[in-house]
Motif scaffolding. Structure first.
Motif, PDB file in Angstrom:
ATOM      1  N   ASP A 214      29.797  63.164 -21.198  1.00  0.00           N
ATOM      2  CA  ASP A 214      29.435  63.886 -19.990  1.00  0.00           C
ATOM      3  C   ASP A 214      29.996  63.160 -18.779  1.00  0.00           C
ATOM      4  OD1 ASP A 214      28.183  65.891 -18.505  1.00  0.00           O
ATOM      5  OD2 ASP A 214      26.337  64.746 -18.278  1.00  0.00           O
ATOM      6  N   LEU A 215      30.161  63.901 -17.693  1.00  0.00           N
ATOM      7  CA  LEU A 215      30.480  63.315 -16.401  1.00  0.00           C
ATOM      8  C   LEU A 215      29.390  63.728 -15.424  1.00  0.00           C
ATOM      9  CD1 LEU A 215      34.336  63.962 -16.013  1.00  0.00           C
ATOM     10  CD2 LEU A 215      33.198  61.846 -16.713  1.00  0.00           C
ATOM     11  N   VAL A 216      28.874  62.771 -14.675  1.00  0.00           N
ATOM     12  CA  VAL A 216      27.841  63.039 -13.674  1.00  0.00           C
ATOM     13  C   VAL A 216      28.419  62.758 -12.297  1.00  0.00           C
ATOM     14  CG1 VAL A 216      25.570  62.389 -12.812  1.00  0.00           C
ATOM     15  CG2 VAL A 216      25.984  62.451 -15.279  1.00  0.00           C
ATOM     16  N   PHE A 217      28.459  63.798 -11.460  1.00  0.00           N
ATOM     17  CA  PHE A 217      28.973  63.664 -10.103  1.00  0.00           C
ATOM     18  C   PHE A 217      27.835  63.268  -9.161  1.00  0.00           C
ATOM     19  CE2 PHE A 217      32.540  65.583 -11.883  1.00  0.00           C
ATOM     20  CZ  PHE A 217      33.564  65.742 -10.968  1.00  0.00           C
ATOM     21  N   ASP A 218      28.036  62.206  -8.400  1.00  0.00           N
ATOM     22  CA  ASP A 218      27.062  61.738  -7.404  1.00  0.00           C
ATOM     23  C   ASP A 218      27.692  61.929  -6.027  1.00  0.00           C
ATOM     24  OD1 ASP A 218      25.294  60.379  -5.765  1.00  0.00           O
ATOM     25  OD2 ASP A 218      25.729  58.396  -6.614  1.00  0.00           O
ATOM     26  N   ASN A 219      27.029  62.717  -5.155  1.00  0.00           N
ATOM     27  CA  ASN A 219      27.609  62.955  -3.830  1.00  0.00           C
ATOM     28  C   ASN A 219      27.304  61.814  -2.871  1.00  0.00           C
ATOM     29  OD1 ASN A 219      24.940  63.344  -3.015  1.00  0.00           O
ATOM     30  ND2 ASN A 219      25.389  65.222  -1.867  1.00  0.00           N
ATOM     31  N   ASN A 220      26.717  60.726  -3.406  1.00  0.00           N
ATOM     32  CA  ASN A 220      26.404  59.523  -2.623  1.00  0.00           C
ATOM     33  C   ASN A 220      25.400  59.798  -1.518  1.00  0.00           C
ATOM     34  OD1 ASN A 220      28.420  57.797  -4.019  1.00  0.00           O
ATOM     35  ND2 ASN A 220      29.892  59.150  -3.029  1.00  0.00           N
ATOM     36  N   ASN A 221      24.655  60.895  -1.667  1.00  0.00           N
ATOM     37  CA  ASN A 221      23.619  61.234  -0.691  1.00  0.00           C
ATOM     38  C   ASN A 221      22.408  61.870  -1.388  1.00  0.00           C
ATOM     39  OD1 ASN A 221      22.608  61.313   1.953  1.00  0.00           O
ATOM     40  ND2 ASN A 221      23.295  63.419   2.252  1.00  0.00           N
ATOM     41  N   GLY A 222      22.188  61.467  -2.638  1.00  0.00           N
ATOM     42  CA  GLY A 222      20.975  61.890  -3.326  1.00  0.00           C
ATOM     43  C   GLY A 222      21.079  63.128  -4.184  1.00  0.00           C
ATOM     44  N   LEU A 223      22.290  63.708  -4.337  1.00  0.00           N
ATOM     45  CA  LEU A 223      22.460  64.901  -5.157  1.00  0.00           C
ATOM     46  C   LEU A 223      23.414  64.615  -6.316  1.00  0.00           C
ATOM     47  CD1 LEU A 223      22.780  67.726  -2.454  1.00  0.00           C
ATOM     48  CD2 LEU A 223      20.768  67.103  -3.786  1.00  0.00           C
ATOM     49  N   PHE A 224      23.082  65.170  -7.478  1.00  0.00           N
ATOM     50  CA  PHE A 224      23.872  64.942  -8.681  1.00  0.00           C
ATOM     51  C   PHE A 224      24.265  66.279  -9.290  1.00  0.00           C
ATOM     52  CE2 PHE A 224      21.194  61.276  -8.058  1.00  0.00           C
ATOM     53  CZ  PHE A 224      22.027  60.199  -8.324  1.00  0.00           C
TER      54      PHE A 224
END
Length: 247
Positions: A214-224
């Motif tokens: 899997d790949l998990v995207f983190d917007n670096n502001n609390g959202l995944f």
């Protein structure tokens, strides 16, 4: 008067010295930020070099022990979505370049035969790195509900997937049936910004005994966001993966 002049000179040196120190500090901070958010490899590659890198990865997919080397110090990469057409899925091809695992990322818009002569102009080479997730685990996250369809996933789920990879990637490499050639990454919930993308493991619907990459995207502001499907197999045959055909 002489004492006054000396005091003035000392004051000027102190002022400009502090200004210089602050300027140097600003430069260092900017360089650090640029390093953190560097998406493309500094090196430039020809299309044939990228294809050879993909062939190298393809030859390694059956050698599980050899693959461990490339994941021991890598669990993430940075992806700047502003470098790609918005709303269109991405194809991320694993490749070995200069002895390192990287991803050659291209929008599905350009991953077609009609763009063969200009393919390399649309490919971004993405470097991998190791990202400590201590800060992620220590934060408090809000829970959101977004209209469907959405790629958003709850923080607890996202962090568990990342932790699972960090702890069990070696077992996954040994036990999984297929080692991927790359990822198909939908982007309909993503915006034109930089994301930290973590490797993860999640439950495999088709085979619960083996986890799915899997790949998990983190917007670096609390959202995944959950944004990927590994291949093979190519589930959606209507989508063209022209770059794969070239190897």
């Amino acid at each position: 008067m002489k004492i006054l002049k000396n005091s003035l000179i000392i004051l000027l040196f102190t002022f400009f010295g502090c200004s210089s120190d602050q300027s140097n500090l600003d430069i260092i901070i900017e360089e650090q930020n640029n390093s953190i958010y560097q998406t493309n490899s500094v090196a430039t590659y020809s299309l044939e070099e990228v294809l050879n890198g993909m062939r190298k990865w393809d030859s390694l997919r059956i050698n599980r022990d050899a693959l461990l080397y490339y994941f021991e110090s890598n669990n993430a990469f940075n992806l700047d979505m502003s470098q790609f057409p918005q709303g269109s899925a991405l194809h991320a091809y694993a490749c070995i370049l200069n002895g390192e695992l990287k991803f050659a990322v291209i929008s599905e818009i350009y991953d077609k035969e009609i763009y063969q002569d200009s393919l390399i102009n649309h490919i971004k080479i993405v470097d991998l790195h190791y990202a400590d997730i201590v800060e992620l685990t220590e934060q408090t996250y809000e829970s959101y509900t977004f209209p469907l369809p959405t790629q958003y996933i709850q923080a607890a789920d996202a962090i568990n997937r990342i932790k699972d990879w960090n702890t069990n990637y070696a077992n996954w490499l040994k036990e999984t049936i297929l080692i991927y050639q790359g990822f198909h990454m939908p982007t309909y919930s993503l915006t034109a910004q930089n994301y930290t993308v973590y490797f993860g493991l999640k439950n495999n619907i088709e085979n619960p005994a083996v986890k799915a990459a899997d790949l998990v995207f983190d917007n670096n502001n609390g959202l995944f966001y959950d944004s990927m499907r590994a291949y093979p197999p190519l589930v959606d045959e209507t989508k063209r993966y022209f770059v794969l055909e070239l190897i």
